[in-house]
Design an enzyme around this catalytic site. Structure first.
Site, short mmCIF file in Angstrom:
data_model
loop_
_atom_site.label_atom_id
_atom_site.label_comp_id
_atom_site.label_asym_id
_atom_site.label_seq_id
_atom_site.Cartn_x
_atom_site.Cartn_y
_atom_site.Cartn_z
N SER A 205 0.83 -1.22 0.00
CA SER A 205 0.00 0.00 0.00
C SER A 205 0.85 1.26 0.00
CB SER A 205 -0.90 0.01 1.24
OG SER A 205 -1.50 1.27 1.37
N GLN B 71 -7.64 -3.00 3.23
CA GLN B 71 -6.56 -2.08 2.89
C GLN B 71 -7.01 -1.14 1.77
OE1 GLN B 71 -2.25 -2.94 3.16
NE2 GLN B 71 -2.33 -2.96 0.94
N SER C 216 -13.29 27.86 -26.15
CA SER C 216 -13.37 26.70 -27.03
C SER C 216 -12.26 26.78 -28.07
CB SER C 216 -14.74 26.71 -27.73
OG SER C 216 -14.69 25.94 -28.92
N GLU D 127 -19.04 22.62 -14.26
CA GLU D 127 -19.19 21.31 -14.92
C GLU D 127 -18.30 20.25 -14.26
OE1 GLU D 127 -19.48 21.86 -19.47
OE2 GLU D 127 -18.58 23.70 -18.69
N HIS E 241 -40.68 21.49 -11.29
CA HIS E 241 -40.72 20.81 -12.60
C HIS E 241 -39.98 21.64 -13.66
CE1 HIS E 241 -43.99 18.42 -10.72
NE2 HIS E 241 -44.33 19.61 -10.23
N LYS F 262 -17.25 31.17 -27.60
CA LYS F 262 -17.63 30.40 -26.41
C LYS F 262 -16.95 30.85 -25.13
CE LYS F 262 -19.88 27.22 -25.94
NZ LYS F 262 -19.51 25.83 -26.27
N1 ARG Z 1 -2.03 -1.99 5.75
C1 ARG Z 1 -3.23 -2.53 6.30
C2 ARG Z 1 -4.41 -1.61 5.98
O1 ARG Z 1 -4.20 -0.58 5.45
C3 ARG Z 1 -3.09 -2.69 7.77
C4 ARG Z 1 -2.36 -3.94 8.10
C5 ARG Z 1 -3.27 -5.08 8.26
N2 ARG Z 1 -2.70 -6.31 8.74
C6 ARG Z 1 -2.20 -7.27 8.01
N3 ARG Z 1 -1.78 -8.34 8.53
N4 ARG Z 1 -2.12 -7.19 6.71
O2 ARG Z 1 -5.54 -1.91 6.24
#
Ligand code: ARG
Length: 388
Positions: free
Chosen positions: A20, A318, A273, A286, A152, A279
């Protein structure tokens, strides 16, 4: 961190797939949680005072590195928690191995998110207050500007344009109230729940909560590590605010059309544009309308991630953060941008059709004792005759 029972190093493809990076924005909160945890470990005698001091000094240094922007994540860090623990080991040596005493990344991530969201509730609440202030200023400026209100998308009753702006202000006030309400629920520390079932060590979760200025301590360890309802709630608050801003954005787009001609946006808040020389496009509005779709998608993903999970922690979780942060960022960038566009806009709506007084006319008759149904019928015939 967990190599003991493995004979092989992790495969590169698995590592690339499961590591992560999204959680890096939790670095400061992760350190805050660890500092409170170490202080508790010292207080209950699980680690020595000298050891505690070394750990706290190392954590302060990591915080300084993070704040100065030179904390370096390594390819071997699985997530933000492992990065901090790895760096602590580099700074303080073997005693760094005591940081994770009585703790799991499962209760750690649950705490980090609560600390992070606690801060973000305040930030969004302030940003919403500033936006509401812009709407209130516009409402004061246009307290006497008469426009049609619509039902409406047909002209209904005459109202001040300010009344229209204040409708959005009230909707966003409720978003603020929801965040304030959530802030109370976030104020519970899950630390001590450990991986899933607590710890045999004499931990003191109350001390950790006190150290973090959190009002409550978890009641159920499985709930503490696996529930993500508060993340859903935060993401809903942000998404609902985006849906409200999207409705306002839709009106701004509509009002800036030649057909409505209610508003002219400052050149600096519009785009041109590449093909059509005349434009002037209300791009900010938007984009805001479009981003509310991303927010709804993120909220939906976050809910779906949770729906099939057995207790307690599962790695699917995660992936929760990306969706929470997506909505967090969308709201944070939309509020000041849309506010700038509104503040510089020139509102000059044409007077509404006189039909917007038709109900008032019927009510004049009601005041003279005519039953409302008969008054409605009479004014309806009048309208029909005048239109013929
Ligand atoms: N990195 C994990 C999360 O973001 C936390 C760790 C979770 N524990 C594990 N054994 N993978 O949720």
């Amino acid at each position: 961190m967990w190599g003991g029972r493995f004979e092989e190093a992790p495969d590169d493809v698995m590592w690339a797939y499961t590591v992560s990076h999204t959680d890096r924005r939790l670095l400061a909160d992760d350190i805050t949680g660890s500092q409170a945890h170490v202080t508790m470990l010292v207080d209950v005698g699980l680690i020595g005072r000298d050891e505690g001091e070394m750990l706290l000094e190392g954590l302060s240094q990591i915080r300084a590195e993070a704040e100065e922007g030179h904390f370096v994540f390594s390819d071997s860090d699985e997530d933000v928690h492992s990065a901090v623990e790895r760096r602590l080991g580099e700074l303080v040596g073997a005693v760094g191995g005591k940081l994770h005493t009585g703790r799991s990344r499962n209760d750690q991530i649950a705490l980090d998110m609560r600390l992070y969201l606690r801060r973000r509730c305040e930030d969004h609440s302030e940003a919403l207050a500033r936006f509401i202030g812009v709407l209130a200023d516009l409402a004061a400026e246009h307290a006497e500007t008469v426009v049609a209100s619509y039902t409406h998308l047909q002209q209904a009753q005459a109202v001040p344009l300010g009344h229209h702006f204040l409708a959005y202000a009230w909707m966003l006030m409720r978003d603020r109230a929801r965040l304030a309400d959530l802030r109370v629920r976030l104020d519970v520390s899950p630390l001590g729940a450990n991986a899933s079932g607590g710890s045999s060590l004499p931990l003191d979760p109350r001390r950790v909560a006190d150290g973090l200025g959190m009002a409550g301590v978890f009641e159920n360890s499985l709930d503490a590590v696996s529930a993500r309802d508060l993340l859903s709630e935060f993401t809903f608050c942000g998404t609902q605010a985006m849906v409200t801003l999207s409705r306002l954005a839709e009106e701004l787009v509509l009002w800036s059309s030649a057909e409505f001609g209610w508003v002219t946006f400052a050149d600096r808040h519009t785009t041109g544009s590449s093909a059509l020389p005349h434009k002037k496009n209300p791009d900010i509005a938007e984009h805001a309308r479009g981003r509310s779709a991303d927010a709804i998608g993120a909220l939906t993903s976050l809910l779906v991630i949770q729906k099939g999970l057995p207790l307690a922690y599962n790695s699917d979780l995660q992936g929760d953060k990306a969706h929470v942060f997506r909505v967090d960022d969308i709201l944070a960038s939309t509020l000041p941008t849309l506010a700038a566009m509104l503040q510089a806009a020139d509102f000059h709506p044409p007077a509404p059709s006189s039909w917007t007084s038709a109900l008032d006319l019927a009510e004049v008759l009601v005041q003279r004792g005519v039953p409302f149904r008969a008054a409605h019928e009479a004014v309806g015939r009048l309208v029909s005759g005048l239109l013929a």
